[in-house]
Design a protein around this motif. Structure first.
Motif, short mmCIF file in Angstrom:
data_model
loop_
_atom_site.label_atom_id
_atom_site.label_comp_id
_atom_site.label_asym_id
_atom_site.label_seq_id
_atom_site.Cartn_x
_atom_site.Cartn_y
_atom_site.Cartn_z
N PHE A 6 16.00 -8.84 -10.18
CA PHE A 6 15.07 -9.87 -9.73
C PHE A 6 14.23 -9.43 -8.54
CE2 PHE A 6 18.41 -12.38 -11.86
CZ PHE A 6 17.62 -12.95 -12.85
N THR A 7 14.45 -8.22 -8.05
CA THR A 7 13.62 -7.69 -6.96
C THR A 7 13.10 -6.32 -7.36
OG1 THR A 7 15.56 -6.72 -5.87
CG2 THR A 7 14.89 -8.93 -5.19
N ASP A 8 11.82 -6.13 -7.23
CA ASP A 8 11.20 -4.86 -7.59
C ASP A 8 11.11 -4.00 -6.33
OD1 ASP A 8 10.03 -2.91 -9.08
OD2 ASP A 8 8.05 -3.84 -9.16
N HIS A 9 12.29 -3.50 -5.88
CA HIS A 9 12.36 -2.82 -4.59
C HIS A 9 12.15 -1.31 -4.69
CE1 HIS A 9 16.36 -2.15 -6.24
NE2 HIS A 9 16.53 -1.20 -5.36
N LEU A 10 12.07 -0.78 -5.90
CA LEU A 10 11.95 0.68 -6.06
C LEU A 10 10.49 1.11 -5.96
CD1 LEU A 10 14.42 1.42 -9.01
CD2 LEU A 10 14.80 1.74 -6.56
N PRO A 11 10.20 2.08 -5.11
CA PRO A 11 8.83 2.57 -5.04
C PRO A 11 8.49 3.40 -6.28
CG PRO A 11 10.26 3.89 -3.63
CD PRO A 11 11.10 2.76 -4.15
N ARG A 12 7.22 3.46 -6.62
CA ARG A 12 6.78 4.26 -7.75
C ARG A 12 6.85 5.74 -7.37
NH1 ARG A 12 7.33 -0.19 -9.20
NH2 ARG A 12 5.94 -1.51 -10.47
N PRO A 13 7.10 6.62 -8.36
CA PRO A 13 7.16 8.06 -8.06
C PRO A 13 5.89 8.57 -7.38
CG PRO A 13 8.04 7.64 -10.24
CD PRO A 13 7.48 6.33 -9.75
N ALA A 14 4.73 8.04 -7.80
CA ALA A 14 3.47 8.49 -7.19
C ALA A 14 3.45 8.16 -5.70
CB ALA A 14 2.28 7.85 -7.90
N GLU A 15 3.98 6.99 -5.33
CA GLU A 15 4.03 6.61 -3.92
C GLU A 15 4.96 7.54 -3.14
OE1 GLU A 15 5.31 2.59 -3.90
OE2 GLU A 15 3.58 1.83 -5.01
N VAL B 129 5.49 12.11 -12.74
CA VAL B 129 4.57 11.01 -12.99
C VAL B 129 3.77 11.28 -14.25
CG1 VAL B 129 4.41 10.47 -10.53
CG2 VAL B 129 2.76 12.04 -11.55
N THR B 130 3.10 10.24 -14.73
CA THR B 130 2.27 10.37 -15.92
C THR B 130 1.00 11.16 -15.60
OG1 THR B 130 1.12 8.29 -15.43
CG2 THR B 130 3.13 8.16 -16.78
N PRO B 131 0.33 11.72 -16.62
CA PRO B 131 -0.90 12.49 -16.36
C PRO B 131 -1.95 11.69 -15.61
CG PRO B 131 -0.13 12.89 -18.60
CD PRO B 131 0.74 11.80 -18.03
N GLU B 132 -2.05 10.37 -15.88
CA GLU B 132 -3.05 9.56 -15.19
C GLU B 132 -2.77 9.50 -13.69
OE1 GLU B 132 -1.30 8.62 -17.78
OE2 GLU B 132 -2.79 8.54 -19.40
N ILE C 117 -3.26 11.67 -7.83
CA ILE C 117 -2.66 12.37 -6.69
C ILE C 117 -3.46 13.60 -6.33
CG2 ILE C 117 -0.61 13.65 -5.94
CD1 ILE C 117 1.07 11.76 -7.63
N GLU C 118 -3.92 14.34 -7.35
CA GLU C 118 -4.71 15.55 -7.11
C GLU C 118 -6.04 15.19 -6.45
OE1 GLU C 118 -5.04 17.40 -10.88
OE2 GLU C 118 -2.96 18.15 -10.91
N ASP C 119 -6.68 14.10 -6.90
CA ASP C 119 -7.96 13.70 -6.31
C ASP C 119 -7.79 13.30 -4.85
OD1 ASP C 119 -9.12 14.14 -8.75
OD2 ASP C 119 -9.09 12.04 -9.38
N GLN C 120 -6.67 12.62 -4.54
CA GLN C 120 -6.42 12.20 -3.17
C GLN C 120 -6.17 13.41 -2.27
OE1 GLN C 120 -3.20 9.41 -3.40
NE2 GLN C 120 -4.51 7.71 -4.06
N GLN C 121 -5.50 14.43 -2.83
CA GLN C 121 -5.23 15.62 -2.02
C GLN C 121 -6.53 16.38 -1.73
OE1 GLN C 121 -2.09 18.30 -3.06
NE2 GLN C 121 -0.76 16.94 -1.90
N GLU C 122 -7.39 16.42 -2.72
CA GLU C 122 -8.67 17.12 -2.51
C GLU C 122 -9.53 16.36 -1.48
OE1 GLU C 122 -10.45 17.42 -6.30
OE2 GLU C 122 -9.04 18.95 -7.06
N ALA C 123 -9.41 15.01 -1.51
CA ALA C 123 -10.17 14.22 -0.54
C ALA C 123 -9.64 14.41 0.86
CB ALA C 123 -10.13 12.74 -0.92
#
Length: 257
Positions: A67-76, A243-246, A251-257
């Motif tokens: 009932f709690t979505d406490h897990l962060p996403r792998p991308a995060e 993580v998924t390709p999307e 993540i790659e775009d954020q690193q380049e930025a």
């Protein structure tokens, strides 16, 4: 709050209740002795199968995990550990001393690194923590699957009890119909508990366990890379397999930025 779990659970129960009450009243489907047989019998069987501490822990973990979505996403997590890696490259491991994170497992990993423990000890401690977490999820899942298996069987047992009582009154034909309805209610109660509550929660616990295990493996892999002083970009590329390709492209775009 994991709103979808709550919505799904409430919607399933509500749909069944509305269907039951479409041409009947609450009293039609209420039989306290039958309900006592199913609930009490299922609880008794559960206590026979598992220790009381395991049952209590299972219900506590089920409420917390489903009932709690406490897990962060792998991308995060990948973005966060990439920041940690850059801090360590500039300031060393002590640069993480004031870093706080919402993930308890990652926070424990950071504390172990800052305390100056050797990489082998840090890795061993994290794997032990991960194994214990997986075991707790497994026990909780087994408890709810046990409830899902026992409730219909106890319901059928209650039906047999009701049928025996009905057969004793065959000399009164007018009592056969109501008695049969009452006898079948225990099967309804058992199926209701199993299919709408226990088994869905067991499946959700399994899913949460898989997500937690993936996140913890990602954290352990990243901490090993950070303690070896690897390049943050290289580490991110290695971790992108989680993580998924999307999300990987983001993540790659954020690193380049």
């Amino acid at each position: 709050m994991d709103i979808l779990t709550l919505v799904g659970l409430l919607a399933g129960i509500l749909i069944v209740l509305l269907a039951m009450l479409a041409d009947a009243t609450v009293a039609t489907f209420l039989n306290l002795p039958g309900l006592a047989i199913v609930v009490g019998g299922t609880f008794a069987v559960t206590l026979i199968k598992f220790r009381m501490a395991s049952v209590v822990s299972a219900f506590r973990l089920a409420f917390k995990a489903t009932f709690t979505d406490h897990l962060p996403r792998p991308a995060e997590l990948i973005r966060e550990v990439a920041v940690l890696a850059r801090v360590v490259r500039k300031e060393g491991l002590l640069g993480l001393e004031n870093h706080e994170t919402g993930d308890e497992f990652l926070q424990k990993a950071i504390n172990l690194c800052v305390d100056g423990h050797p990489p082998e000890l840090v890795e061993e401690a994290l794997w032990q923590e991960s194994d214990q977490t997986a075991e707790r999820y497994e026990v909780a899942e087994r408890v709810f699957r046990g409830i899902g298996e026992s409730a219909p069987a106890i319901g059928m047992l209650g039906t047999l009890v009701g049928l025996v009582q009905m057969l004793k009154t065959l000399d009164d034909p007018s009592s056969i119909g109501p008695a049969m309805a009452i006898a079948l209610l225990t099967t309804l109660y058992g199926s209701f508990i199993a299919q709408l509550i226990a088994l869905p929660l067991a499946d959700k616990l399994q899913l949460k366990a898989e997500d937690d295990a993936r996140n913890q493996t990602l954290i352990i892999t990243s901490i090993k890379s950070i303690m070896r002083g690897e390049n943050p970009r290289v580490m991110t590329e290695i971790l992108s397999s989680y993580v998924t390709p999307e999300h990987r492209n983001k993540i790659e775009d954020q690193q380049e930025a």
